[in-house]
Design an enzyme around this catalytic site. Structure first.
Site, PDB file in Angstrom:
ATOM      1  N   GLU A 152      -8.469  -3.372   3.252  1.00  0.00           N
ATOM      2  CA  GLU A 152      -7.852  -2.549   2.501  1.00  0.00           C
ATOM      3  C   GLU A 152      -6.913  -3.782   1.948  1.00  0.00           C
ATOM      4  OE1 GLU A 152      -7.570   2.054   4.304  1.00  0.00           O
ATOM      5  OE2 GLU A 152      -6.915   0.040   5.476  1.00  0.00           O
ATOM      6  N   ARG A 159       0.900  -1.126   0.088  1.00  0.00           N
ATOM      7  CA  ARG A 159       0.198   0.003  -0.061  1.00  0.00           C
ATOM      8  C   ARG A 159       0.905   1.124  -0.183  1.00  0.00           C
ATOM      9  NH1 ARG A 159      -3.682   2.422   4.892  1.00  0.00           N
ATOM     10  NH2 ARG A 159      -4.885   4.033   3.822  1.00  0.00           N
ATOM     11  N   ARG A 204      -4.445  15.278  12.428  1.00  0.00           N
ATOM     12  CA  ARG A 204      -4.706  16.233  11.383  1.00  0.00           C
ATOM     13  C   ARG A 204      -5.745  17.209  11.399  1.00  0.00           C
ATOM     14  NH1 ARG A 204      -4.016  11.486   7.115  1.00  0.00           N
ATOM     15  NH2 ARG A 204      -3.635   9.906   8.899  1.00  0.00           N
ATOM     16  N   GLU A 253     -16.479   2.156  12.962  1.00  0.00           N
ATOM     17  CA  GLU A 253     -17.036   0.615  12.836  1.00  0.00           C
ATOM     18  C   GLU A 253     -17.088   0.463  14.461  1.00  0.00           C
ATOM     19  OE1 GLU A 253     -13.916  -2.184  11.448  1.00  0.00           O
ATOM     20  OE2 GLU A 253     -13.437  -0.760   9.729  1.00  0.00           O
ATOM     21  N   HIS A 303      -7.821   6.894   1.121  1.00  0.00           N
ATOM     22  CA  HIS A 303      -8.754   5.779   1.508  1.00  0.00           C
ATOM     23  C   HIS A 303      -9.457   4.962   0.415  1.00  0.00           C
ATOM     24  CE1 HIS A 303      -8.874   7.922   5.815  1.00  0.00           C
ATOM     25  NE2 HIS A 303      -7.817   6.852   5.923  1.00  0.00           N
TER      26      HIS A 303
END
Length: 423
Positions: free
Chosen positions: A399, A103, A254, A348, A191
């Protein structure tokens, strides 16, 4: 293709961050079927592990099988992380790795698709460091190290941005002079692998007759990093993160979107020369802003919720408001909503965040089922009330599985072996 069969492929997926490396081993042939008449099976996870504490004196390490049984662990390793990963993957009884998928946060202006890694691809990734100086250099070094340790495996880069390439120009283009746009300055979005896994799960549910596939959908990936994405017919049409993963809604460390004038102010106030000022502000915006700056607490939603302080309450209110604003804007952009999907660690698991984000929207057809929202369920499930016109889903991000899917497809596209004459 007649007379052609595909051999078994074992894929190592690496999802690295600034302080940890998560990894999984997938079997790309023996994955569980998605059901009769449904798309090909997903690759099946065989093993998974995590190396934590990178950058500190001692590493933490866990390794388990697909059933969650712990096979190895160490919370005081003095070895370098790549050596720990290599020793784990090459331990007795492990399958030989045929392909490695990584990734990669930012592809830069030169790379547009998931692809096999070559020396030219690595050079192109080095050009992308200007967009992601806190993420890409570590990823590039890890790829080089792993290519040296696993020279016989094929190595692939999978980008979080690819899913968002369906955004129209009016969504991806910044209103800045053309010379910067020509250098690749635009809204990339992130994402994407998470969003793609949401779409995949909902398509399979629709194909099984368990749900209708939502035409107008918003995905709220809420974790340490947060983004909100608008989808039409399963394709991204807008997303909250932009050129970098720093923009959009408020996140753990962030700030999300800021007035550009504020960034200029911060640069003017920073001490040191130009490089020092840039580094100081960049570090602050990536690691010392967001919820941690507002609450004065660690980057953990549970800790913030347990705190009895005005700062913690304000942090929660600002976070909730930013996500509500993003969802509301996309609902208007899409001309309405058929589904809202929550994913990521907060999306989640934090029932209060879901309830607060969706509170008071009954007149817009968004009705949360309180009991379903409170119930624990690791499978993709609806938490919307029977009277809700908009479906509300909670789905675990996959992912790593999406990386394995893409690597398997790239392997199939380029590496066939004759069924009667395997070499």
């Amino acid at each position: 293709m007649a007379g052609v069969a595909w051999r078994l492929v074992h894929i190592l997926v690496i999802n690295s961050g600034s302080s940890s490396i998560k990894f999984s081993v997938f079997d790309a042939e023996e994955g569980a079927s998605n059901g009769p008449g449904v798309r090909p099976a997903w690759p099946r996870v065989l093993f998974a592990g995590e190396i934590s504490g990178i950058g500190t004196a001692k590493l933490g390490f866990t390794f388990r099988d697909a059933q969650g049984r712990e096979l190895a662990s160490d919370d005081n390793s003095s070895k370098d992380p790549v050596s720990v990963l290599e020793e784990t993957i090459c331990r007795p009884g492990m399958p030989v790795i045929d392909a490695v998928g990584y990734r990669v946060v930012h592809p830069g202006a030169l790379l547009h698709e998931h692809q096999r890694i070559t020396e030219q691809v690595l050079k192109d990734l080095e050009q992308a460091v200007v967009f992601a100086p806190l993420h890409d250099p570590q990823a590039i070094q890890l790829i080089r190290d792993m290519m040296g340790r696993f020279p016989r495996a094929r190595h692939y880069a999978c980008f979080d941005t690819v899913f968002h390439q369906t955004m129209p120009a009016e969504a991806s283009t910044y209103p800045i002079p053309i010379e910067y746009r020509r250098r690749g300055v635009k809204r990339y979005g992130f994402h994407g692998l998470s969003c793609e896994s949401m779409v995949d799960e909902l398509r399979v549910a629709a194909e099984r007759g368990l749900a209708r596939f939502p035409q107008r959908m918003v995905i709220a990936h809420l974790g340490s990093g947060c983004s909100v994405t608008a989808l039409l017919d399963g394709r991204s049409v807008d997303t909250s993160m932009g050129l970098t993963p720093t923009g959009g809604v408020v996140m753990g460390t962030r700030p999300g979107d800021l007035d550009p004038g504020l960034v200029l102010y911060l640069l003017r106030q920073a001490e040191g020369d130009r490089t020092a000022a840039m580094t100081s502000v960049e570090t602050m915006l990536n690691h010392k802003a967001g919820m941690v700056a507002l609450s004065g607490l660690p980057n953990d939603m549970r800790t913030v919720r347990q705190a009895d302080s005005a700062d913690a309450r304000l942090a929660l209110d600002i976070f909730t408001r930013s996500v509500r604003k993003a969802i509301g804007a996309y609902a208007w952009l899409l001309g309405g909503l058929d589904a809202v999907v929550f994913t990521g660690g907060i999306g989640e698991h934090d029932v209060k965040s879901r309830a607060e984000i969706l509170r008071g929207l009954e007149s817009y057809g968004v009705v949360l089922d309180a009991a379903a929202n409170e119930a624990k369920n690791d499978e993709p499930h609806r938490v919307s009330h029977a009277d809700s016109q908009v479906e509300i889903w909670v789905i675990t991000a996959q992912e790593d599985r999406m990386i394995a899917v893409h690597v398997n497809q790239m392997e199939r596209d380029g590496n066939y072996i004759a069924s009667d004459n395997r070499i």
